[in-house]
Scaffold this active site. Sequence first.
Site, PDB file in Angstrom:
ATOM      1  N   VAL A 143       0.655  -1.329   0.091  1.00  0.00           N
ATOM      2  CA  VAL A 143      -0.074   0.027   0.207  1.00  0.00           C
ATOM      3  C   VAL A 143       0.729   1.082  -0.014  1.00  0.00           C
ATOM      4  CG1 VAL A 143      -1.781   1.212   1.379  1.00  0.00           C
ATOM      5  CG2 VAL A 143      -2.077  -1.145   1.148  1.00  0.00           C
ATOM      6  N   ASP A 198      10.196   3.377   6.852  1.00  0.00           N
ATOM      7  CA  ASP A 198       9.922   2.019   7.008  1.00  0.00           C
ATOM      8  C   ASP A 198      11.129   1.510   7.743  1.00  0.00           C
ATOM      9  OD1 ASP A 198       8.025  -0.245   5.118  1.00  0.00           O
ATOM     10  OD2 ASP A 198       9.763  -0.960   6.497  1.00  0.00           O
ATOM     11  N   THR A 241      -5.810  -1.155   7.292  1.00  0.00           N
ATOM     12  CA  THR A 241      -7.339  -1.766   7.461  1.00  0.00           C
ATOM     13  C   THR A 241      -7.188  -1.915   8.798  1.00  0.00           C
ATOM     14  OG1 THR A 241      -7.392  -2.752   5.422  1.00  0.00           O
ATOM     15  CG2 THR A 241      -8.932  -3.267   6.996  1.00  0.00           C
ATOM     16  N   GLU A 268      -8.612   1.366   1.981  1.00  0.00           N
ATOM     17  CA  GLU A 268      -7.796   1.299   0.654  1.00  0.00           C
ATOM     18  C   GLU A 268      -8.159   0.214   0.123  1.00  0.00           C
ATOM     19  OE1 GLU A 268      -4.898   2.901  -0.759  1.00  0.00           O
ATOM     20  OE2 GLU A 268      -5.599   1.713  -2.470  1.00  0.00           O
ATOM     21  N   LEU A 325      -6.864  -1.151  -3.238  1.00  0.00           N
ATOM     22  CA  LEU A 325      -5.812  -1.666  -4.379  1.00  0.00           C
ATOM     23  C   LEU A 325      -5.822  -3.284  -4.294  1.00  0.00           C
ATOM     24  CD1 LEU A 325      -3.254  -2.592  -3.080  1.00  0.00           C
ATOM     25  CD2 LEU A 325      -2.635  -0.167  -2.919  1.00  0.00           C
ATOM     26  N   GLU A 328      -3.103  -6.222  -4.996  1.00  0.00           N
ATOM     27  CA  GLU A 328      -1.697  -6.632  -5.371  1.00  0.00           C
ATOM     28  C   GLU A 328      -1.433  -7.088  -6.846  1.00  0.00           C
ATOM     29  OE1 GLU A 328      -0.587  -9.178  -2.154  1.00  0.00           O
ATOM     30  OE2 GLU A 328      -1.058  -7.897  -0.678  1.00  0.00           O
ATOM     31  N   LYS A 368     -15.044  -0.934   4.658  1.00  0.00           N
ATOM     32  CA  LYS A 368     -13.669  -1.809   4.150  1.00  0.00           C
ATOM     33  C   LYS A 368     -13.897  -3.214   4.419  1.00  0.00           C
ATOM     34  CE  LYS A 368      -9.786  -2.967   3.122  1.00  0.00           C
ATOM     35  NZ  LYS A 368      -9.081  -3.256   1.776  1.00  0.00           N
ATOM     36  N   ASN A 379     -14.612  -6.481   1.697  1.00  0.00           N
ATOM     37  CA  ASN A 379     -13.702  -7.626   1.165  1.00  0.00           C
ATOM     38  C   ASN A 379     -14.216  -8.773   1.682  1.00  0.00           C
ATOM     39  OD1 ASN A 379     -11.490  -6.369   0.108  1.00  0.00           O
ATOM     40  ND2 ASN A 379     -10.229  -6.339   2.025  1.00  0.00           N
ATOM     41  N   SER A 418     -11.429 -21.054  -8.295  1.00  0.00           N
ATOM     42  CA  SER A 418     -10.165 -21.062  -7.929  1.00  0.00           C
ATOM     43  C   SER A 418     -10.028 -22.339  -6.659  1.00  0.00           C
ATOM     44  CB  SER A 418      -9.634 -19.874  -7.125  1.00  0.00           C
ATOM     45  OG  SER A 418     -10.595 -19.358  -6.318  1.00  0.00           O
ATOM     46  N   CYS A 429      -5.438  -9.871   2.532  1.00  0.00           N
ATOM     47  CA  CYS A 429      -6.537  -8.987   3.257  1.00  0.00           C
ATOM     48  C   CYS A 429      -7.753  -9.907   3.317  1.00  0.00           C
ATOM     49  CB  CYS A 429      -6.786  -7.856   2.384  1.00  0.00           C
ATOM     50  SG  CYS A 429      -5.324  -6.625   2.379  1.00  0.00           S
ATOM     51  N   LYS A 446      -7.996 -12.178   6.572  1.00  0.00           N
ATOM     52  CA  LYS A 446      -8.060 -11.158   7.963  1.00  0.00           C
ATOM     53  C   LYS A 446      -9.213 -10.389   8.218  1.00  0.00           C
ATOM     54  CE  LYS A 446      -4.833  -7.479   7.051  1.00  0.00           C
ATOM     55  NZ  LYS A 446      -5.291  -6.321   7.665  1.00  0.00           N
ATOM     56  N   ASP A 447      -9.591  -9.864   7.032  1.00  0.00           N
ATOM     57  CA  ASP A 447     -10.741  -8.762   6.929  1.00  0.00           C
ATOM     58  C   ASP A 447     -11.896  -9.610   7.428  1.00  0.00           C
ATOM     59  OD1 ASP A 447      -8.791  -7.075   6.474  1.00  0.00           O
ATOM     60  OD2 ASP A 447      -9.674  -6.286   4.472  1.00  0.00           O
TER      61      ASP A 447
HETATM   62  N1  NAD Z   1      -1.863  -5.528   0.535  1.00  0.00           N
HETATM   63  C1  NAD Z   1      -3.174  -5.300  -0.017  1.00  0.00           C
HETATM   64  O1  NAD Z   1      -3.319  -5.585  -1.136  1.00  0.00           O
HETATM   65  C2  NAD Z   1      -3.789  -4.181   0.750  1.00  0.00           C
HETATM   66  C3  NAD Z   1      -5.166  -3.670   0.292  1.00  0.00           C
HETATM   67  C4  NAD Z   1      -5.603  -2.895   0.948  1.00  0.00           C
HETATM   68  C5  NAD Z   1      -5.425  -2.480   2.390  1.00  0.00           C
HETATM   69  N2  NAD Z   1      -4.331  -3.129   2.830  1.00  0.00           N
HETATM   70  C6  NAD Z   1      -4.047  -2.861   4.393  1.00  0.00           C
HETATM   71  O2  NAD Z   1      -2.776  -1.967   4.271  1.00  0.00           O
HETATM   72  C7  NAD Z   1      -2.009  -2.111   5.524  1.00  0.00           C
HETATM   73  C8  NAD Z   1      -0.750  -2.441   4.872  1.00  0.00           C
HETATM   74  O3  NAD Z   1      -0.606  -3.398   4.208  1.00  0.00           O
HETATM   75  P1  NAD Z   1       0.372  -3.967   2.985  1.00  0.00           P
HETATM   76  O4  NAD Z   1      -0.050  -5.063   2.283  1.00  0.00           O
HETATM   77  O5  NAD Z   1       0.864  -2.666   2.423  1.00  0.00           O
HETATM   78  O6  NAD Z   1       1.712  -4.663   4.304  1.00  0.00           O
HETATM   79  P2  NAD Z   1       3.264  -4.998   3.818  1.00  0.00           P
HETATM   80  O7  NAD Z   1       3.409  -5.930   4.751  1.00  0.00           O
HETATM   81  O8  NAD Z   1       3.217  -5.242   2.466  1.00  0.00           O
HETATM   82  O9  NAD Z   1       3.682  -3.643   4.324  1.00  0.00           O
HETATM   83  C9  NAD Z   1       3.980  -3.003   5.703  1.00  0.00           C
HETATM   84  C10 NAD Z   1       5.115  -2.194   5.664  1.00  0.00           C
HETATM   85  O10 NAD Z   1       5.153  -1.592   7.043  1.00  0.00           O
HETATM   86  C11 NAD Z   1       6.495  -1.957   7.525  1.00  0.00           C
HETATM   87  N3  NAD Z   1       6.358  -1.562   9.087  1.00  0.00           N
HETATM   88  C12 NAD Z   1       5.831  -2.473  10.058  1.00  0.00           C
HETATM   89  N4  NAD Z   1       5.798  -1.821  11.255  1.00  0.00           N
HETATM   90  C13 NAD Z   1       6.189  -0.521  10.981  1.00  0.00           C
HETATM   91  C14 NAD Z   1       6.450   0.317  11.910  1.00  0.00           C
HETATM   92  N5  NAD Z   1       6.206   0.420  13.131  1.00  0.00           N
HETATM   93  N6  NAD Z   1       6.837   1.862  11.263  1.00  0.00           N
HETATM   94  C15 NAD Z   1       7.168   1.837   9.963  1.00  0.00           C
HETATM   95  N7  NAD Z   1       7.037   0.720   8.985  1.00  0.00           N
HETATM   96  C16 NAD Z   1       6.716  -0.451   9.631  1.00  0.00           C
HETATM   97  C17 NAD Z   1       6.818  -3.134   7.287  1.00  0.00           C
HETATM   98  O11 NAD Z   1       8.101  -3.133   7.344  1.00  0.00           O
HETATM   99  C18 NAD Z   1       6.444  -3.228   5.717  1.00  0.00           C
HETATM  100  O12 NAD Z   1       7.609  -3.024   4.737  1.00  0.00           O
HETATM  101  C19 NAD Z   1      -2.505  -3.383   6.367  1.00  0.00           C
HETATM  102  O13 NAD Z   1      -3.222  -3.129   7.193  1.00  0.00           O
HETATM  103  C20 NAD Z   1      -3.519  -3.996   4.983  1.00  0.00           C
HETATM  104  O14 NAD Z   1      -4.705  -4.649   5.614  1.00  0.00           O
HETATM  105  C21 NAD Z   1      -3.511  -3.963   2.178  1.00  0.00           C
END
Ligand code: NAD
Length: 392
Positions: free
Chosen positions: A13, A31, A120, A143, A145, A147, A200, A204, A249, A256, A259-260
């Site tokens: 994200v 990060d 989320t 969000e 999006l 992947e 949200k 999902n 599938s 997501c 867990k959602d």
């Molecule tokens: N992946 C998806 O398709 C998607 C879609 C919508 C919403 N979300 C939500 O968005 C959030 C992030 O998802 P994601 O897929 O990007 O996760 P991700 O695991 O790909 O990325 C999270 C990043 O945060 C970093 N991180 C962890 N703790 C941290 C901290 N305390 N300070 C700074 N950085 C830190 C990690 O190193 C990692 O790079 C989640 O809540 C997820 O549910 C994800």
Amino acid sequence: MNTKISIIGAGYVGTSLGVLISSKYNVTLYDLDKHKVDLINKKQSHLEEQDINDWLTKKKLSISATTNPKEALKGAHLYIICTPTNFDSKTNSFNTESVTESIKKILKINKKAKILIKSTIPIGYTQQIIKKTKHKAIAFSPEFLREGSSLQDNLYPARIIISDNHMGLANLFAKIMQNLILVKKPEIIFMAPSEAETVKLFSNTYLAMRVSFFNELDNFALSRDLNPKNLIDGISSDPRIGKQYNNPSFGFGGYCLPKDLKQLNSNFGDIPHSLIASIDKSNKARAEFIASDILAKKVKKIGFYRLAMKKGSDNFRASSVLMLMKAILKRSNKCQIFLFEPSISKTPLKNVILIHDFNEFQKKSELIICNREDKKISKKKMYTRDIYNRDL
Ligand SMILES: NC(=O)c1ccc[n+]([C@@H]2O[C@H](COP(=O)([O-])OP(=O)(O)OC[C@H]3O[C@@H](n4cnc5c(N)ncnc54)[C@H](O)[C@@H]3O)[C@@H](O)[C@H]2O)c1
């Protein structure tokens, strides 16, 4: 261009949003993971997504990344939190520690910060954290999006939802997004934070339910000797049902959806919710059904082609392919299981042999199981439920 935006969490994200926003604003990504930070600073993507790579290498972006919180969080006009919120089965809720910790870090450096949560979160979190920190400028924007197509999804959003508890912050984010996206008249919907959080989780959960619905239809068709494609074509031609998100599938998975769904079940508490409570069971039953179907073919050497569930994705968090592999291993100790997954160096399960050479993998496997078809795989050996040759 002088507007500085700090993004906390450079995962799927954060990186996708960062790349998009940095085409018109100054973006600093923060990060904890130095490897990701170094790659972004070299204009290289840590995600397997062509568009992100192309934008990083070919576009003029104002983007940098750091592991230093002071450098990242000083003097930004907007902070966007994109850190993980994994489901914790002990508390039966998302672990929101990284979000809370990020908010505290930001407020230490900038007491007037405008903070937007993209992670989320459980229903009620935004209001609780506002109360706890006594800081009003915290809003939530779910969000949506996917992947593998995250940049496209953010360039062409179906809608943008922002909580309306701090309109200065909500309007700032809406203006930034309107300036970036390629939808002429985007639908921007403002609503209470708890409503945005609920949207949200229900969105999902609906997608998980729909995947399960068409998978159960496929179970039925296979058991009754009916052609599943004819059934799905006939059903989906009704515009109320629609032709998207109907491709069978091995089950839903990924970061997501599972867990959602769990979080929504937890937020339901004692409110009656038998449909939503049964979606996870349906997904597990699908894996069991497919495992039986595969084992009925009486093959001894089974190959699994990739753990990721979508084409062009390197992400296999909570993969349904892994769930299927476990279901097969539980039922039969007579089979030899091979896995072709070039992105890992260690086998994910005991008794699964990881093979990096595709030709060797194909030669050794009597049957190749793939969630999504790939031209590389010999049709004679392939086992898939991918009827439409597309992700969803
Ligand atoms: N992946 C998806 O398709 C998607 C879609 C919508 C919403 N979300 C939500 O968005 C959030 C992030 O998802 P994601 O897929 O990007 O996760 P991700 O695991 O790909 O990325 C999270 C990043 O945060 C970093 N991180 C962890 N703790 C941290 C901290 N305390 N300070 C700074 N950085 C830190 C990690 O190193 C990692 O790079 C989640 O809540 C997820 O549910 C994800």
